[in-house]
Design an enzyme around this catalytic site. Structure first.
Site, mmCIF file in Angstrom:
data_model
loop_
_atom_site.group_PDB
_atom_site.id
_atom_site.type_symbol
_atom_site.label_atom_id
_atom_site.label_comp_id
_atom_site.label_asym_id
_atom_site.label_seq_id
_atom_site.Cartn_x
_atom_site.Cartn_y
_atom_site.Cartn_z
ATOM 1 N N ASP B 124 43.387 42.736 8.572
ATOM 2 C CA ASP B 124 43.186 44.084 9.076
ATOM 3 C C ASP B 124 43.754 45.076 9.919
ATOM 4 O O ASP B 124 44.891 43.844 10.140
ATOM 5 C CB ASP B 124 42.038 43.275 10.502
ATOM 6 C CG ASP B 124 40.755 44.232 10.788
ATOM 7 O OD1 ASP B 124 39.660 43.526 11.278
ATOM 8 O OD2 ASP B 124 40.770 44.709 11.127
ATOM 9 N N LYS B 148 44.234 42.286 15.753
ATOM 10 C CA LYS B 148 42.786 41.681 14.995
ATOM 11 C C LYS B 148 43.097 40.513 14.181
ATOM 12 O O LYS B 148 42.996 38.378 14.864
ATOM 13 C CB LYS B 148 41.772 42.591 14.142
ATOM 14 C CG LYS B 148 40.558 42.947 15.504
ATOM 15 C CD LYS B 148 39.254 43.418 15.335
ATOM 16 C CE LYS B 148 38.884 44.439 15.461
ATOM 17 N NZ LYS B 148 37.554 44.792 14.884
ATOM 18 N N CYS B 234 28.380 43.171 -10.431
ATOM 19 C CA CYS B 234 28.666 43.932 -10.047
ATOM 20 C C CYS B 234 28.413 45.311 -8.668
ATOM 21 O O CYS B 234 27.646 45.564 -9.294
ATOM 22 C CB CYS B 234 30.034 44.191 -9.707
ATOM 23 S SG CYS B 234 30.439 46.526 -10.715
ATOM 24 N N CYS B 237 27.240 47.820 -10.719
ATOM 25 C CA CYS B 237 26.078 48.085 -11.733
ATOM 26 C C CYS B 237 24.535 48.553 -10.805
ATOM 27 O O CYS B 237 23.972 48.817 -10.899
ATOM 28 C CB CYS B 237 25.942 46.453 -11.662
ATOM 29 S SG CYS B 237 26.939 46.355 -12.478
ATOM 30 N N CYS B 251 28.170 49.628 12.802
ATOM 31 C CA CYS B 251 27.733 49.227 14.207
ATOM 32 C C CYS B 251 28.240 49.916 15.684
ATOM 33 O O CYS B 251 27.045 49.777 16.192
ATOM 34 C CB CYS B 251 28.244 47.639 14.109
ATOM 35 S SG CYS B 251 27.774 47.082 12.846
ATOM 36 N N CYS B 412 25.105 64.788 23.211
ATOM 37 C CA CYS B 412 25.074 62.934 22.871
ATOM 38 C C CYS B 412 26.522 62.493 22.764
ATOM 39 O O CYS B 412 26.940 62.853 23.875
ATOM 40 C CB CYS B 412 24.957 63.390 21.140
ATOM 41 S SG CYS B 412 26.125 63.619 19.835
#
Ligand SMILES: [Zn+2]
Lengths: 101, 455
Positions: B124, B148, B234, B237, B251, B412
């Site tokens: 990370d 992290k 995979c 595919c 997220c 927003c």
């Protein structure tokens, strides 16, 4: 149920339902006097129940990349994709792919 | 405060500072290693020598028996039929790479370390932030600002001090992927973006390594194992073409519950253990979809290998790693990917809006009601994007829309959805004064009002 109706089930998963009024399961009664393929089902969905931003569901005549289509829990690519002819009580599931973690 | 507690505070502060310095040093070392390798490749020196040397260093001893401590510690899984001593030894000799130490990577790493996986690699590039804590359960409050992977390493060693943990503090890319992945038996995709998912897939196919792929968003999760077994597909595919960027939600924008990522992450650890031990039926050629809203698990049979797959077929078109950010049209992070839909004159910066604030205008905040409830500007009217796009706004604001000059401002969180809204409204009212605020509430908080909460 009239003999002239084709009944099928639609299901949406992982956010695909947000484009269809946030309803995860629907029973459809389509005109049973004509042949229905997945291609014509997608057109019907666009005209009747696709409430938001169609470009997030469709690309040209087919579903956009990143949405899996399963007919009776089988990948539609194994069944002829757009040409597949819908049968009574078929279950068509649209899954949007998640990428978050 | 007395002397002793002052000392204690100093100690804590120094510890945290040292940890951050260490993390920074590590990042620099990795950058150096990447650059040296690139330099060696481009200057025509033996391209693999650096890699070979590194592999040699990492050559781990092979364990042939369990210690008494192992037996005491792992007794509850040792007595499991089909697992046993041989299973434990396979785990002890295995190396698993976890890409992404977020909501999926934390629980996956936790269960693998606890189960006795001998070597873990953690990838990370990011640092621990406050908004990670609700789902990234290896990172604790004192480690805010630390990398992290370092934070996770500390927590994992507390669980199992005999686990060898290697930190890769970097963003994986086409240049470093092979040298990072090569030393591991199983790769876990716990990443949060599309380019990294394609990169990991292609690298795993080329190196012949199974890829345990998990993902989660809001109340949903998905899990499957790619590139496993003779027929196992995979990622390409199943998804030969990347999704359009506007259809991808992360997220940070969509939200997610920690128990959802926790569920999928724990299941990724389970699949990795099954692959290593040779236990049970591995989730290859099947996709598990988890609907946390109704708590429904469902297994879907997905296609087997695509005969003309660009990467895993007998005649692959792709023979080397490519530029995955270019291929996907997206960045390999879940950080802000600002949209650019509007012309400059259709936008206001936060200072221009601040000036307009005292004059009559209509401020439409197009976030979800749950977000509007967290924080809002005075006089803002909540009109979620969906109700702009389905034209409900036309009736509700008919009086404000009568005059072309009356300023309508759309706001927003970060200035993406507001552009979509303005574009939609301008299609119907091309000559009206409808503009959005660049950078949204984040920019407002950063530049105008530091007291305005950020989420
Ligand atoms: Zn493939």
């Amino acid at each position: 149920m009239s003999a002239k109706e084709l009944q099928i089930n639609l299901e949406f998963s992982a956010g695909a339902e947000l484009l269809f009024g946030n309803i995860k399961r629907r029973k459809l009664s389509l005109d049973g006097t004509v042949k229905w393929t997945v291609a014509s089902l997608l057109k019907w969905m666009h005209a009747n129940i696709l409430t938001e931003r169609p470009e997030l569901f469709l690309q040209g005549d087919t579903v956009r990349p990143g949405i899996l289509v399963l007919i009776n829990d089988t990948d539609w690519e194994l069944l002829g994709e757009l040409e597949y002819e819908l049968q009574p009580n078929d279950n068509v599931l649209f899954i949007s792919t998640l990428h978050g973690g | 405060m007395d002397n002793l507690s002052l000392q204690k505070q100093d100690i804590e502060e120094l510890r945290s500072e040292i940890a951050k310095l260490r993390a920074a040093l590590y990042t620099k070392e990795q950058q150096l290693q990447d650059l040296e390798q690139l330099h060696a490749q481009q200057s025509g020196n033996d391209p693999d020598s650096a890699v070979v040397q590194q592999e040699h260093e990492e050559k781990a001893e092979v364990h042939t028996h369990l210690t008494n401590d192992d037996i005491a510690r792992f007794s509850r899984q040792l007595i499991l039929p089909g697992f046993g001593v041989q299973g434990q030894l396979k785990l002890k000799n295995s190396a698993v790479l976890i890409v992404g130490m977020g909501g999926l990577g934390c629980p996956a790493a936790q269960y693998l370390a606890a189960a006795g996986c001998g070597r873990l690699g953690l990838v990370d590039y990011d640092i621990v932030e406050r908004n990670n804590f609700h789902r990234q359960t290896l990172h604790s409050e004192k480690k805010e600002g630390m990398s992290k992977v370092d934070s996770a390493r500390i927590a994992l060693l507390e669980l199992n001090s005999s686990c060898q943990i290697k930190c890769h503090t970097r963003l994986l890319n086409s240049l470093n992927a092979f040298s990072v992945l090569r030393a591991y038996d199983v790769i876990l995709d716990c990443s949060d973006n599309v380019p990294t998912r394609y990169l990991l897939n292609d690298a795993c196919v080329m190196l012949g390594k199974p890829l345990v792929s998990g993902s989660a968003l809001k109340m949903d999760g998905q899990l499957t194992v790619y590139n496993y077994g003779a027929d196992g597909p995979c990622y390409r595919c199943i998804y030969p073409v990347p999704p359009p960027p506007e259809a991808v939600t992360n997220c940070g924008d969509g939200g997610v519950l920690g128990a959802i990522t926790g569920t999928i992450g724990a299941l990724q650890a389970l699949e990795a253990i099954k692959v290593i031990v040779g236990l049970g039926e591995v989730l290859a050629g099947r996709l598990l979809i988890y609907d946390g809203f109704s708590n429904l698990f469902r297994n879907i049979k997905i296609r087997s290998k695509r005969p003309n797959c660009h990467i895993c077929s007998a005649e692959p078109l792709i023979r080397d790693l490519i530029d995955y950010e270019l291929f996907c049209g997206m960045h390999a992070t879940d950080k802000d990917n600002p949209l650019q839909l509007l012309e400059p004159e259709q936008r206001l910066n936060v200072f221009e809006y601040q000036e307009l604030q005292s004059a009559p205008h209509l401020l439409l905040d197009v976030r979800q009601p749950a977000e509007f409830e967290i924080c809002q500007l005075p006089s803002a009217v909540n009109m979620p994007l969906a109700e702009i796009l389905d034209d409900s706004y036309v009736k509700r604001f008919s009086s404000q829309l009568e005059s072309k000059e009356f300023p309508i401002v759309v706001l927003c969180r970060r200035g993406n959805d507001s552009q979509i809204a303005v574009q939609h409204m301008r299609n119907r009212y091309p000559d009206h004064s409808i503009r959005d605020v660049i950078g949204g509430l984040h920019a407002w908080s950063n530049k105008v009002d530091n007291g305005f909460p950020i989420y």
